[in-house]
Design a protein around this motif. Structure first.
Motif, short mmCIF file in Angstrom:
data_model
loop_
_atom_site.label_atom_id
_atom_site.label_comp_id
_atom_site.label_asym_id
_atom_site.label_seq_id
_atom_site.Cartn_x
_atom_site.Cartn_y
_atom_site.Cartn_z
N LEU A 164 0.85 -1.19 0.00
CA LEU A 164 0.00 0.00 0.00
C LEU A 164 0.89 1.24 0.00
N GLY A 165 1.05 1.83 -1.16
CA GLY A 165 1.87 3.03 -1.27
C GLY A 165 3.32 2.81 -0.90
N GLY A 166 3.83 1.61 -1.12
CA GLY A 166 5.22 1.32 -0.80
C GLY A 166 5.41 0.73 0.59
N VAL A 167 4.36 0.64 1.37
CA VAL A 167 4.44 0.09 2.72
C VAL A 167 3.87 -1.33 2.72
N PRO A 168 4.62 -2.31 3.25
CA PRO A 168 4.08 -3.67 3.30
C PRO A 168 3.02 -3.80 4.39
N VAL A 169 1.88 -4.35 4.04
CA VAL A 169 0.77 -4.47 4.98
C VAL A 169 0.23 -5.90 4.92
N HIS A 170 0.07 -6.52 6.10
CA HIS A 170 -0.61 -7.81 6.17
C HIS A 170 -2.08 -7.51 6.41
N LEU A 171 -2.89 -7.77 5.39
CA LEU A 171 -4.32 -7.47 5.42
C LEU A 171 -5.06 -8.74 5.83
N THR A 172 -5.84 -8.67 6.91
CA THR A 172 -6.44 -9.87 7.49
C THR A 172 -7.96 -9.77 7.54
N ASP A 173 -8.63 -10.79 6.99
CA ASP A 173 -10.07 -10.96 7.12
C ASP A 173 -10.33 -11.80 8.37
N THR A 174 -11.43 -11.54 9.07
CA THR A 174 -11.71 -12.24 10.32
C THR A 174 -13.13 -12.76 10.33
N ALA A 175 -13.40 -13.60 11.31
CA ALA A 175 -14.75 -14.15 11.47
C ALA A 175 -15.73 -13.03 11.81
N GLY A 176 -16.97 -13.16 11.31
CA GLY A 176 -17.99 -12.16 11.60
C GLY A 176 -18.32 -12.11 13.09
N LEU A 177 -18.45 -10.90 13.62
CA LEU A 177 -18.69 -10.71 15.05
C LEU A 177 -20.17 -10.89 15.36
N ARG A 178 -20.48 -11.91 16.14
CA ARG A 178 -21.86 -12.13 16.60
C ARG A 178 -21.84 -13.16 17.73
N GLU A 179 -22.91 -13.19 18.48
CA GLU A 179 -23.10 -14.22 19.50
C GLU A 179 -23.47 -15.53 18.80
N THR A 180 -22.84 -16.62 19.19
CA THR A 180 -23.11 -17.90 18.55
C THR A 180 -22.89 -19.04 19.53
N GLU A 181 -23.66 -20.10 19.35
CA GLU A 181 -23.50 -21.31 20.15
C GLU A 181 -22.53 -22.29 19.50
N ASP A 182 -22.18 -22.01 18.26
CA ASP A 182 -21.24 -22.89 17.54
C ASP A 182 -19.83 -22.69 18.11
N PHE A 183 -19.25 -23.76 18.64
CA PHE A 183 -17.95 -23.64 19.31
C PHE A 183 -16.87 -23.13 18.37
N VAL A 184 -16.84 -23.68 17.14
CA VAL A 184 -15.79 -23.29 16.19
C VAL A 184 -15.95 -21.83 15.78
N GLU A 185 -17.17 -21.42 15.49
CA GLU A 185 -17.39 -20.02 15.11
C GLU A 185 -17.09 -19.09 16.27
N ALA A 186 -17.45 -19.48 17.50
CA ALA A 186 -17.17 -18.66 18.68
C ALA A 186 -15.67 -18.47 18.86
N GLU A 187 -14.91 -19.53 18.59
CA GLU A 187 -13.45 -19.40 18.67
C GLU A 187 -12.94 -18.46 17.59
N GLY A 188 -13.56 -18.50 16.41
CA GLY A 188 -13.19 -17.56 15.35
C GLY A 188 -13.46 -16.12 15.75
N VAL A 189 -14.59 -15.87 16.42
CA VAL A 189 -14.91 -14.52 16.89
C VAL A 189 -13.89 -14.07 17.93
N ARG A 190 -13.51 -14.98 18.83
CA ARG A 190 -12.52 -14.62 19.85
C ARG A 190 -11.19 -14.25 19.19
N ARG A 191 -10.80 -15.03 18.20
CA ARG A 191 -9.54 -14.74 17.50
C ARG A 191 -9.63 -13.42 16.73
N ALA A 192 -10.79 -13.13 16.16
CA ALA A 192 -10.97 -11.86 15.45
C ALA A 192 -10.76 -10.69 16.39
N GLN A 193 -11.35 -10.78 17.58
CA GLN A 193 -11.21 -9.69 18.56
C GLN A 193 -9.78 -9.57 19.06
#
Length: 419
Positions: free
Chosen positions: A254-283
């Motif tokens: 980006l304009g000569g600067v190296p940037v690690h661009l990261t997509d994350t899990a969508g933020l929401r309340e969920t009972e799904d254990f795997v998705e909840a872990e994804g939300v925690r990692r996103a935060q």
């Protein structure tokens, strides 16, 4: 001292340049190439060993001390095949050479006075540079740091000489403003060091690369935005909420600067254990980001973001609502990319200061500044003189002009084999 060799170019190309350096370099080269070419003149020679021709190579000799390492050195421009390199390497070992360790050429150049530690680290950063800004920092920042260090060293030398005069001749007719000028000089050096230390985090971020994290609710357009900014299909895009369950990233310029661009899990309340872990990692990822790209679809709220971190709010899916950006149609994407590039430039702006991009460099200057601060607090001339000597020693560690064997391994072990 052994004679070492290694390729100094990438393997697999049409030509491999092999460097030989050490006390037997010229002797080995003469045996292999049927004599030595004139110094610093390339000559096409057949390389013969045990009655067979291994390759026809351009051979250049660099008698010491006028070589990269300061030792007798030669370079062979070989054809790039693996068999050629293996055959020449076997001959070099038989004639008394050995493969170089990582960073060994540069370490010898340092030990022979061909470069200081700042120059060695700048060369490693230049080799590793991915972007224009990193290249510029590796060259211009290191040059500025070397000049600044030289000015500090000379100023400290004069200050220490004045301090010794105050210690040795306290009752002599020294000018009354000597001590005041001495304190003023110490304060000036200390102030300059503090300014450079304040700019150090920006230089370090440029060297390592920034972390930009895309944060938002499920189906806010995060993955589509990542793919558009990256120019490739990095993340899976789906209308099913919760498709992205882990951090998915890509390195972009980006304009000569190296940037690690990261997509994350969508933020929401969920009972799904795997998705909840994804939300925690996103935060967690957002909490340590350099910048958060907070996204929201039309009519939706932007996500809550951690305090103290730069944020860029982006309204997505403009093709549906008319405002914001659309990764599908390209609406607003050029402006968004420009905003991100401007943010990257701000986060890596050293404000023209000499750059301290490595932890070792920062530690040396911080130790020097701390010693100067203690010197300013001292009233006894002898104690102040001792703190000035501590400052000079810490500053000397930066460029390696004193015995610093204990830090050499840390500096040179990260180099590639050919350096």
């Amino acid at each position: 001292m052994s004679t070492i060799f290694s390729p100094i170019t990438g393997r697999g190309g049409a030509v491999t340049v092999l460097r030989l350096s050490g006390p037997k370099a010229l002797e080995i080269t003469a045996a292999l190439a049927g004599g030595l070419p004139a110094p610093r003149h390339a000559s096409l020679r057949p390389l013969r060993w045990q009655g067979r021709v291994l390759d026809h190579a351009l051979v250049t000799s660099f008698p010491g001390p006028h070589s990269f390492t300061g030792e007798d050195s030669t370079e062979f421009s070989l054809h790039g095949g693996r068999a050629v390199f293996a055959a020449v390497s076997e001959a070099l070992v038989a004639l008394g050479g050995r493969p170089a360790e990582p960073g060994e050429f540069s370490r010898r150049a340092f030990l022979n006075g061909r470069m200081d530690l700042v120059a060695a680290e700048a060369m490693a950063d230049l080799i590793a540079a991915e972007t224009e800004a990193q290249r510029a920092q590796a060259i211009e920042g290191a040059d500025a740091l070397q000049k600044t260090c030289e000015a500090w060293r000379e100023s400290l030398r004069q200050t220490m000489a004045q301090q010794e005069a105050l210690i040795d001749f306290p009752d002599e007719d020294l000018p009354p403003d000597v001590e005041a000028g001495l304190v003023q000089r110490i304060a000036g050096i200390h102030r300059e060091m503090q300014e450079i230390l304040e700019a150090a985090p920006a230089a370090a971020r440029l060297r390592e690369g920034l972390e930009f994290v895309i944060l938002g609710a499920p189906n806010a357009g995060k993955s589509t935005l990542l793919n558009a900014l990256a120019g490739e299909e990095v993340a899976i895009v789906s209308d099913i909420p919760g498709t992205t369950r882990d951090a998915v990233g890509v390195r972009v310029d980006l304009g000569g600067v190296p940037v690690h661009l990261t997509d994350t899990a969508g933020l929401r309340e969920t009972e799904d254990f795997v998705e909840a872990e994804g939300v925690r990692r996103a935060q967690a990822r957002a909490a340590r980001a350099d910048l958060i790209i907070a996204v929201a679809a039309p009519g939706e709220d932007f996500p809550a973001v951690p305090e103290g971190i730069a944020v860029l709010f982006v309204r997505t899916k403009a093709d549906l609502a008319g405002e914001g950006v659309s990764a599908q149609t390209g609406q607003g994407m050029a402006e968004l990319r420009a905003e991100l590039a401007a943010a990257a430039a701000r986060l890596t702006d050293t404000k023209g200061a000499a750059t301290l991009a490595r932890p070792r460099q920062i530690a040396c200057v911080r130790d020097t500044a701390a010693a100067l601060e203690r010197a300013l607090a001292e009233r006894a001339p002898e104690c102040r003189g001792e703190e000035l000597r501590a400052a000079a020693y810490a500053l000397a560690r930066l460029t390696g002009v004193i015995g610093v064997e204990e830090i050499l391994d840390a500096v040179f072990s990260g180099f590639c084999i050919g350096k």
